[in-house]
Design a protein around this motif. Structure first.
Motif, mmCIF file in Angstrom:
data_model
loop_
_atom_site.group_PDB
_atom_site.id
_atom_site.type_symbol
_atom_site.label_atom_id
_atom_site.label_comp_id
_atom_site.label_asym_id
_atom_site.label_seq_id
_atom_site.Cartn_x
_atom_site.Cartn_y
_atom_site.Cartn_z
ATOM 1 N N VAL A 91 61.425 65.679 99.807
ATOM 2 C CA VAL A 91 61.635 67.107 99.403
ATOM 3 C C VAL A 91 62.479 67.317 98.364
ATOM 4 N N MET A 92 62.050 67.566 97.120
ATOM 5 C CA MET A 92 62.831 67.484 95.829
ATOM 6 C C MET A 92 63.053 68.885 95.028
ATOM 7 N N GLY A 93 64.158 69.230 94.735
ATOM 8 C CA GLY A 93 64.254 70.315 93.974
ATOM 9 C C GLY A 93 64.053 69.947 92.560
ATOM 10 N N THR A 94 63.606 71.125 91.564
ATOM 11 C CA THR A 94 63.596 70.904 90.161
ATOM 12 C C THR A 94 64.037 72.209 89.616
ATOM 13 N N HIS A 95 64.314 72.427 88.407
ATOM 14 C CA HIS A 95 64.825 73.351 87.765
ATOM 15 C C HIS A 95 63.589 74.047 86.932
ATOM 16 N N GLY A 96 63.196 75.206 87.021
ATOM 17 C CA GLY A 96 62.054 75.789 86.052
ATOM 18 C C GLY A 96 62.570 76.785 85.342
ATOM 19 N N SER A 97 63.637 77.087 84.811
ATOM 20 C CA SER A 97 64.247 77.909 84.113
ATOM 21 C C SER A 97 63.817 77.484 82.575
ATOM 22 N N HIS A 98 63.792 78.537 81.823
ATOM 23 C CA HIS A 98 63.512 78.403 80.265
ATOM 24 C C HIS A 98 64.372 77.375 79.858
ATOM 25 N N GLY A 99 63.921 76.368 78.783
ATOM 26 C CA GLY A 99 64.721 75.633 78.192
ATOM 27 C C GLY A 99 64.826 74.248 79.068
ATOM 28 N N LEU A 100 65.066 74.401 80.251
ATOM 29 C CA LEU A 100 65.196 72.997 80.954
ATOM 30 C C LEU A 100 63.868 72.666 81.567
ATOM 31 N N GLN A 101 62.861 73.654 81.475
ATOM 32 C CA GLN A 101 61.607 73.358 82.296
ATOM 33 C C GLN A 101 61.005 72.180 81.962
ATOM 34 N N LYS A 102 60.741 71.946 80.613
ATOM 35 C CA LYS A 102 60.205 70.688 80.213
ATOM 36 C C LYS A 102 60.899 69.450 80.501
ATOM 37 N N LEU A 103 62.198 69.417 80.277
ATOM 38 C CA LEU A 103 63.023 68.060 80.535
ATOM 39 C C LEU A 103 62.981 67.910 81.939
ATOM 40 N N LEU A 104 63.503 69.005 82.751
ATOM 41 C CA LEU A 104 63.489 68.396 84.278
ATOM 42 C C LEU A 104 62.330 68.342 84.794
ATOM 43 N N GLY A 105 61.311 69.223 84.476
ATOM 44 C CA GLY A 105 59.943 68.938 84.920
ATOM 45 C C GLY A 105 59.147 67.449 84.690
ATOM 46 N N SER A 106 59.425 67.143 83.463
ATOM 47 C CA SER A 106 59.278 65.666 83.266
ATOM 48 C C SER A 106 60.089 64.750 84.084
ATOM 49 N N ASN A 107 61.245 64.897 84.282
ATOM 50 C CA ASN A 107 61.919 64.069 85.070
ATOM 51 C C ASN A 107 61.233 64.007 86.476
ATOM 52 N N ALA A 108 60.757 64.988 87.023
ATOM 53 C CA ALA A 108 60.410 65.053 88.413
ATOM 54 C C ALA A 108 58.969 64.293 88.407
ATOM 55 N N ILE A 109 58.338 64.633 87.104
ATOM 56 C CA ILE A 109 56.858 63.922 87.163
ATOM 57 C C ILE A 109 56.922 62.302 87.055
ATOM 58 N N ARG A 110 58.339 61.975 86.197
ATOM 59 C CA ARG A 110 58.271 60.426 86.124
ATOM 60 C C ARG A 110 58.525 59.797 87.360
ATOM 61 N N ILE A 111 59.419 60.622 88.525
ATOM 62 C CA ILE A 111 59.514 60.314 89.887
ATOM 63 C C ILE A 111 58.308 60.028 90.647
ATOM 64 N N ILE A 112 57.464 61.316 90.435
ATOM 65 C CA ILE A 112 56.353 61.174 91.129
ATOM 66 C C ILE A 112 55.373 60.312 90.846
ATOM 67 N N THR A 113 55.198 59.903 89.782
ATOM 68 C CA THR A 113 54.246 59.043 89.087
ATOM 69 C C THR A 113 54.498 57.754 89.654
ATOM 70 N N ASN A 114 55.658 57.204 90.162
ATOM 71 C CA ASN A 114 55.923 55.906 90.574
ATOM 72 C C ASN A 114 56.223 55.806 91.830
ATOM 73 N N SER A 115 55.533 57.040 92.654
ATOM 74 C CA SER A 115 55.839 57.090 94.082
ATOM 75 C C SER A 115 54.583 56.871 95.089
ATOM 76 N N LYS A 116 54.626 56.187 96.137
ATOM 77 C CA LYS A 116 53.728 56.186 97.107
ATOM 78 C C LYS A 116 54.008 57.252 98.067
ATOM 79 N N THR A 117 55.271 57.964 98.046
ATOM 80 C CA THR A 117 55.299 59.046 98.820
ATOM 81 C C THR A 117 54.952 60.279 98.626
ATOM 82 N N PRO A 118 54.534 61.139 99.242
ATOM 83 C CA PRO A 118 54.177 62.457 99.100
ATOM 84 C C PRO A 118 55.413 63.189 98.881
#
Length: 271
Positions: A91-118
């Motif tokens: 269960v992971m929090g990410t920021h969705g605010s304008h300006g940070l959305q792409k950067l922090l959303g991309s970080n979350a995606i990078r973690i998900i991409t390498n994970s076997k855990t839902p």
């Protein structure tokens, strides 16, 4: 169930921790709170701060809290801790605010991409119930597999599942899509989960139409499969848009490339 919650003492990760506590009332077990530090000399202060937070938490007595401070970086060590600690849901929090959305959303995606855990990805809000779950259905088996995860949550929370899809112009593909929908409906009926099917208009992007429908019916959770680059690249932007959706609806997301080896507290066999 064992939950892993990355925690950096921000409001966003506090919301993720609150969400895991809500989930633990229906899925009793352990919540491990993970804080990642850059160097060993930060350990004592971080451990003391985590211990105080856990001491002050007021949850049902069936939940066990543990804490872990780890030297490393979030892009690598969250998944390493999940693997080593046999976490069943991140269960992971990410920021969705304008300006940070792409950067922090991309970080979350990078973690998900390498994970076997839902994952469940949250933003700054901590929901206190799950009554409606929206699941996009398409031609892929991975989209069908996410149904198993969502069905377990729906059954525990007595939620209604909304299957949404875009019509195919090709007759063969439309028949295949209808077959997937029928399989999904059959599975949900077998599990005793209330459900319905909604055909999207197909006039906007998939993520916009899925979100619009979800907002219209007041959904509490989106459930999607993530396709890393190299599988279906166009879905990378879909996943990022969904996990940082403007109304901050939590998203249950599973890495499609690891879907057959994913850890979960129940069987993960094709429908």
């Amino acid at each position: 169930m064992k939950f892993l919650v990355p925690y950096d003492f921000s409001a966003v990760t506090k919301a993720a921790l609150d969400y895991s506590i809500m989930l633990s009332k229906s899925f009793p077990g352990e919540i491990e709170v993970l804080h990642i530090i850059e160097s060993e000399d930060q350990r004592k202060a971080a451990e003391d701060k985590l211990e105080q937070i856990i001491t002050n938490l007021k949850v049902n007595s069936g939940t066990i809290f543990t804490q872990k401070v780890r030297v490393g970086n979030i892009l690598e060590d969250i998944n390493m801790e999940a693997n080593e600690g046999h976490a069943q849901l991140l269960v992971m929090g990410t920021h969705g605010s304008h300006g940070l959305q792409k950067l922090l959303g991309s970080n979350a995606i990078r973690i998900i991409t390498n994970s076997k855990t839902p994952f469940v990805i949250t933003q700054s809000k901590a929901a206190d119930d799950i009554k409606n779950i929206v699941i996009p259905v398409d031609l892929t088996k991975e989209r069908m597999q996410i149904l198993r995860f969502a069905t377990l949550a729906a059954a525990k929370f007595n939620a209604r599942v909304h299957l949404v899809c875009k019509a195919e112009t090709d007759e063969f593909l439309m028949n295949k899509l209808n077959n997937n929908i029928q399989q999904a409906k059959s599975y949900l009926s077998k599990e005793g989960v209330s459900h319905e099917v909604h055909l999207l208009a197909g006039k906007k992007s998939l993520q916009d139409e899925v979100m619009d429908y979800g907002y219209e019916i007041g959904t509490d959770l989106f459930a999607i499969a993530h396709y890393p680059k190299g599988i279906l690249p166009q879905f990378d932007s879909f996943s990022q848009a969904m996990i940082t959706n403007p109304k901050e609806v939590p998203v249950l997301i599973v890495n499609a490339s690891e879907i057959t080896g994913v850890r979960a507290p129940y069987s993960f066999i094709g429908i």
